[in-house]
Design an enzyme around this catalytic site. Structure first.
Site, PDB file in Angstrom:
ATOM      1  N   CYS A   1       0.821  -1.226   0.000  1.00  0.00           N
ATOM      2  CA  CYS A   1       0.000   0.000   0.000  1.00  0.00           C
ATOM      3  C   CYS A   1       0.848   1.266   0.000  1.00  0.00           C
ATOM      4  O   CYS A   1       0.312   2.363  -0.157  1.00  0.00           O
ATOM      5  CB  CYS A   1      -0.939  -0.004   1.197  1.00  0.00           C
ATOM      6  SG  CYS A   1      -1.681  -1.607   1.505  1.00  0.00           S
TER       7      CYS A   1
ATOM      8  N   CYS B   1     -13.269   0.203   8.115  1.00  0.00           N
ATOM      9  CA  CYS B   1     -12.398  -0.381   7.092  1.00  0.00           C
ATOM     10  C   CYS B   1     -12.517   0.401   5.790  1.00  0.00           C
ATOM     11  O   CYS B   1     -13.604   0.803   5.397  1.00  0.00           O
ATOM     12  CB  CYS B   1     -12.786  -1.830   6.810  1.00  0.00           C
ATOM     13  SG  CYS B   1     -12.779  -2.886   8.267  1.00  0.00           S
TER      14      CYS B   1
ATOM     15  N   LYS C   1     -10.308   5.890   4.006  1.00  0.00           N
ATOM     16  CA  LYS C   1     -11.625   5.438   4.468  1.00  0.00           C
ATOM     17  C   LYS C   1     -12.741   5.894   3.536  1.00  0.00           C
ATOM     18  O   LYS C   1     -13.590   5.104   3.164  1.00  0.00           O
ATOM     19  CB  LYS C   1     -11.865   5.982   5.885  1.00  0.00           C
ATOM     20  CG  LYS C   1     -13.251   5.700   6.424  1.00  0.00           C
ATOM     21  CD  LYS C   1     -13.420   4.205   6.670  1.00  0.00           C
ATOM     22  CE  LYS C   1     -14.856   3.733   6.615  1.00  0.00           C
ATOM     23  NZ  LYS C   1     -15.431   3.616   5.307  1.00  0.00           N
TER      24      LYS C   1
ATOM     25  N   HIS D   1      -9.042   3.559  -1.388  1.00  0.00           N
ATOM     26  CA  HIS D   1      -7.681   3.045  -1.236  1.00  0.00           C
ATOM     27  C   HIS D   1      -7.307   2.127  -2.400  1.00  0.00           C
ATOM     28  O   HIS D   1      -7.248   0.911  -2.271  1.00  0.00           O
ATOM     29  CB  HIS D   1      -7.582   2.307   0.106  1.00  0.00           C
ATOM     30  CG  HIS D   1      -6.218   1.776   0.415  1.00  0.00           C
ATOM     31  ND1 HIS D   1      -5.054   2.293  -0.100  1.00  0.00           N
ATOM     32  CD2 HIS D   1      -5.832   0.738   1.214  1.00  0.00           C
ATOM     33  CE1 HIS D   1      -4.016   1.604   0.367  1.00  0.00           C
ATOM     34  NE2 HIS D   1      -4.456   0.658   1.153  1.00  0.00           N
TER      35      HIS D   1
END
Ligand SMILES: [Zn+2]
Lengths: 471, 391
Positions: B86, B209, B331, B335
């Site tokens: 990431c 998440c 969030k 992402h």
């Protein structure tokens, strides 16, 4: 005298009542069975056998490295072809030069495993573990699960007095066709009863001993009526037969049935009480064994500790419904890579840095503290530790390689467990098993058990999981 | 050493785009980055490119850098694909800045992309799991959310952080994201929504998440000389820090912090010559709500264990002393793994030029914090608005 120095048992924690099965099918075809043990999705013949063998080894006074023979009996090996015992050897930390035998293909295999160990001359370990399957509509009804292990030595508490065997052709009583995982029987009732009774009586008659005064008799027990029918004509009362019968609480445990019955008999024996064990196998033949003495492997404790489940959950746990191959594959850990980590997965082998003394788990690469390239000193971590972090992976949330297990067993916990020695502590991530994951919190004490982790490329892989000690 | 400046930055919308490809999304981000340079920018001036992607779904595992740079007309330049889970494009940006500072090039492109929503859920889970530690962590049956959930359980146990604190991250970031037209989940939510949502990995609910996202982002890094020529408002890369660590959470010394973030932040502050208190806003890596709380502590915005309190006090709200994730964060904005790091820099660039959707009042220093996996790698970059006529 050669005989059983120590014994261990493993009964899966889940149970289903005969009533629950009867409610589902309108009948229950397992005479006298009140409840039966149900293996969970991460249990199989190997894991049950390892747990029983660990208990026997812990009870006995033999160094694992001194065991010279391991005999493993099951009708339900995790793989149709491939030796099973070497996995047990690694899991228990036995010697690389130990002899291994796998006995399969018949409920008589439990006798073969025990006989092999009794005829050896040095410490030997016999393990009988089984979880038969059948058509849920009928054949499955009596099938339970369990494992018994016997540490056999020359300075035994339970001495082996005699064994005798009878062999003749009696096919079709209990068989499984090639490529099928469900046990079947012809259902020719009179023929089957005669086959069992003839074999049992002929084997007992070949014993060089009088069985009329035995304390307990563990007879081939697919249900509670068979031991009585099979011994009709022998001088055995109902009380000894009752003492040697566990099928009413375990279910038909296949090759492990009589071994568990034997341990039930030995547990209530006193002094020089004698216990008879008679194994039958379709095909046919029977082996009778007579022992003297007593041993308590903790069977009653385990039988008293069950957790009842309903029939739908039973079908899932046993993989009759729900289990599935999942598209997309899994995280790839090659079999050679997995094999290199067996000492860690079974025995929790960590490394101590000779330079700074800190613990590394797994002991690979440089020291995690001083970052030097050292040769770690091998150290086995304790098998009891504490939860330092924990989460619950809910139904549907598992990575693909755990989908089958999750569909069968539901939500599971994943913890980071800290295992401490005098030199410090190591942490490892591990799944929690045999527990409602919602009840586990940071700080809880847990102990290691060996379970099936997952299957990749058709090969089941085993390793450590943790379960609360309850303290 | 020459200074490096961000002279242009753009991102595609983040979301789920069945009609787009990774190439078309990258093209959108890249064209927007060119357009963001005052007076436009000729792509021929770009001398090198660093492109971050994890390659979720396995669509173009080899040569995944040239696959997009050639598509947008950066013909023949050296292109390197950067993979650090990431934090891939945080590291791509680091490489770009390094190349400019070293005098190897005057203009370097840093960017990233990911397509995550066009494969089946099992297939996606397979790919997400691979940025954790495989042999032990993944094969304990955990997911990516599971690892951060473990971190949350330890943080709650040690510091008394609550589920409501986790929900405060969601409420704040959704409120910010609702004002960002590029955000994937551009709607507001309440504390009640966040806390009562279905559990993904206890104690994390769905609102704790980040989503899976398609998207791309691109940033143009230039030398002082070029920056001076093409814009009056370049953004200076004031400080740069990065670090690596063991890939598995269980292998690191702590379960309640990310040491790689701490080390990266120390280096970035040191190079910028500032303290955490000098930061006027930050884009932090909030892949899961606990990650934002832990980031506050690792970046020195508060003491260890005080992350929840910072939220309760409203310090990181847009009108607070230190607004965090004004873009909506991972969030709410989304992402898209490889695009996230440079996506954060797009927000920092816009904030420092006064054009953000949730604009912080007259900021001087902004920070971007990008984490790989559960902390196996991290970058922290500090940006400074140019004083009038300084560049
Ligand atoms: Zn060391």
């Amino acid at each position: 005298m050669r005989g059983i120095e120590a014994a261990g048992v493993c009964i899966p924690r889940l149970r289903i009542s005969a009533d629950a099965v009867a409610d589902a099918w309108g009948r229950f075809s397992g005479t006298g069975i009140e409840e039966k043990a149900v293996p969970t999705a991460d249990e199989d013949a190997l894991t049950l056998g390892i747990a029983a063998a660990e208990a026997a080894m812990a009870e006995g006074g033999v160094d694992p490295r001194d065991v010279s023979l391991v005999s493993f009996a099951t009708t339900t090996p995790p793989l149709e072809e491939e030796a099973l015992a070497p996995r047990l050897v690694r899991a228990l930390g036995l010697s690389e030069s130990v002899s291994v035998r796998t006995h399969a293909q018949s409920t008589l295999s439990g006798a073969q495993a025990l006989s092999a160990c009794l005829s050896a001359t040095s410490p030997a370990l016999a393990v009988a573990s089984d979880l038969p399957r059948g058509d849920p509509a009928g054949a499955d009804h009596p099938f339970g699960a369990g494992a018994a292990a016997f540490l056999v030595t020359d300075s035994a508490a339970v001495t082996h007095l005699d064994s005798a065997t009878y062999v003749d052709e009696f096919p079709g009583v209990r068989y499984r066709e090639r490529g099928d995982d469900e046990v079947a029987g012809l259902g020719a009732t009179a023929y089957e009863r005669d086959a069992v009774r003839t074999s049992v009586i002929e084997a007992v008659n070949r014993l060089d001993a009088d069985v009329s005064n035995v304390h307990a008799a563990a007879i081939h027990q697919p249900d509670t009526r068979t031991p009585t029918r099979a011994t009709r004509g022998l001088p055995l009362d109902t009380e000894p037969l009752r003492r040697g019968t566990v099928v009413d609480r375990v279910g038909d445990a296949g090759a492990a049935g009589v071994p568990l019955g034997l341990l039930s008999g030995l547990a209530s024996a006193r002094g020089d009480d004698r216990t008879l064990a008679v194994f039958f196998g379709s095909g046919g033949g029977a082996t009778a064994m007579l022992f003297e003495g007593s041993a308590d492997a903790g069977l009653d404790d385990q039988l008293d500790r069950g957790e009842r489940i309903a029939y739908p959950a039973y079908l899932r746990q046993r993989g009759y419904v729900g289990g599935a191959e999942v598209a997309g594959g899994g995280a790839h850990v090659s079999l050679p890579s997995w094999r290199r980590s067996l000492d860690q997965r079974y025995r929790l082998v960590a490394g101590t840095c000779p330079r700074c003394g800190s613990l590394a788990f797994p002991p690979e690469g440089v020291c995690p503290e001083c970052h030097r390239n050292v040769d770690f000193d091998r150290v086995e971590l304790p098998r009891v530790g504490r939860v330092r972090a924990v989460t619950v992976i809910g139904q549907g949330g598992a990575p693909p390689e755990f989908t089958d297990q999750q569909r069968r067993d539901g939500a599971y916990g994943v913890a980071i467990v800290e295992l401490s020695t005098d030199d410090g502590s190591a942490t490892l991530p591990a799944q929690l098993t045999d527990v409602d994951p919602e009840t586990v919190a940071v700080g809880d004490e847990v102990r290691a058990v060996i379970r099936r982790i997952y299957e990749q490329e058709g090969i089941p892989r085993y390793g450590v999981k943790f379960t609360p000690t309850g303290t | 050493m020459t200074e490096a400046y961000v002279v242009g930055a753009g991102q595609s919308p983040f979301g789920s785009f069945p009609d787009e490809s990774y190439r078309s999304l990258f093209e959108t981000a890249f064209e927007r980055a060119l357009d963001s340079v005052d007076g436009g920018f000729e792509r021929e001036r770009i001398e090198e490119a660093f492109v971050g992607t994890l390659g979720v779904g396995g669509r173009q595992l080899g040569l995944s850098g040239p696959a997009v740079t050639e598509h947008v007309g950066l013909h023949g330049i050296p292109t390197t694909r950067v993979e650090n889970a990431c934090s891939a494009s945080g590291f791509a940006f680091r490489n770009a800045v390094t190349a400019v500072r070293a005098g190897l090039a005057d203009v370097v492109l840093a960017g990233g992309y990911e397509i995550m929503t066009d494969t089946g859920s099992d297939h996606t889970k397979w790919w997400l799991g691979v940025s954790g530690e495989t042999e032990w962590e993944r094969l304990s049956g955990t997911t990516f959310a599971g690892v951060y959930a473990q971190m949350a359980s330890a943080h709650m146990d040690e510091y008394g952080t609550t589920a409501e604190d986790l929900s405060r991250v969601a409420v704040k970031n959704h409120r910010n994201g609702a004002r960002n037209p590029n955000a994937q989940l551009g709607f507001e939510c309440t504390l009640e929504d966040a806390t009562s949502a279905p559990t993904v990995a206890d104690p994390l609910t769905l609102y704790h998440c980040c989503p899976t996202t398609d998207g791309a982002s691109a940033v143009l890094v230039a030398s002082e000389e070029v920056a001076r020529e093409v814009t009056d408002r370049p953004v200076r890369v004031a400080g740069m820090g990065a670090s690596s660590d063991r890939v598995g959470l269980f292998q690191r010394g702590t379960l309640t912090g990310i040491p790689a973030s701490r080390r990266a932040a120390e280096r970035a502050y040191d190079e910028a010559g500032i303290e955490p208190g000098d930061v006027d806003f930050a884009e932090v890596h909030d892949c899961f709500a606990i990650a934002e709380i832990v980031a506050y502590e690792d970046l020195g915005f508060c003491e260890r264990g005080e992350g929840g309190q910072l939220l309760r006090d409203g310090v990181t709200d847009p009108d607070g002393a230190l607004p965090v994730n004004t873009s909506g964060g991972l969030k709410s904005k989304g992402h898209p793994i490889g695009a996230t790091g440079t996506g954060q820099i797009v927000e920092a660039f816009e904030q420092l030029r006064g054009g953000a959707h949730t604009q912080v009042e007259n900021p001087r220093y902004g920070l971007a914090h990008n984490v790989g996996g559960s902390g196996g790698s991290a970058t922290v970059h500090v940006f400074e608005r140019s004083a009038e006529g300084s560049a």
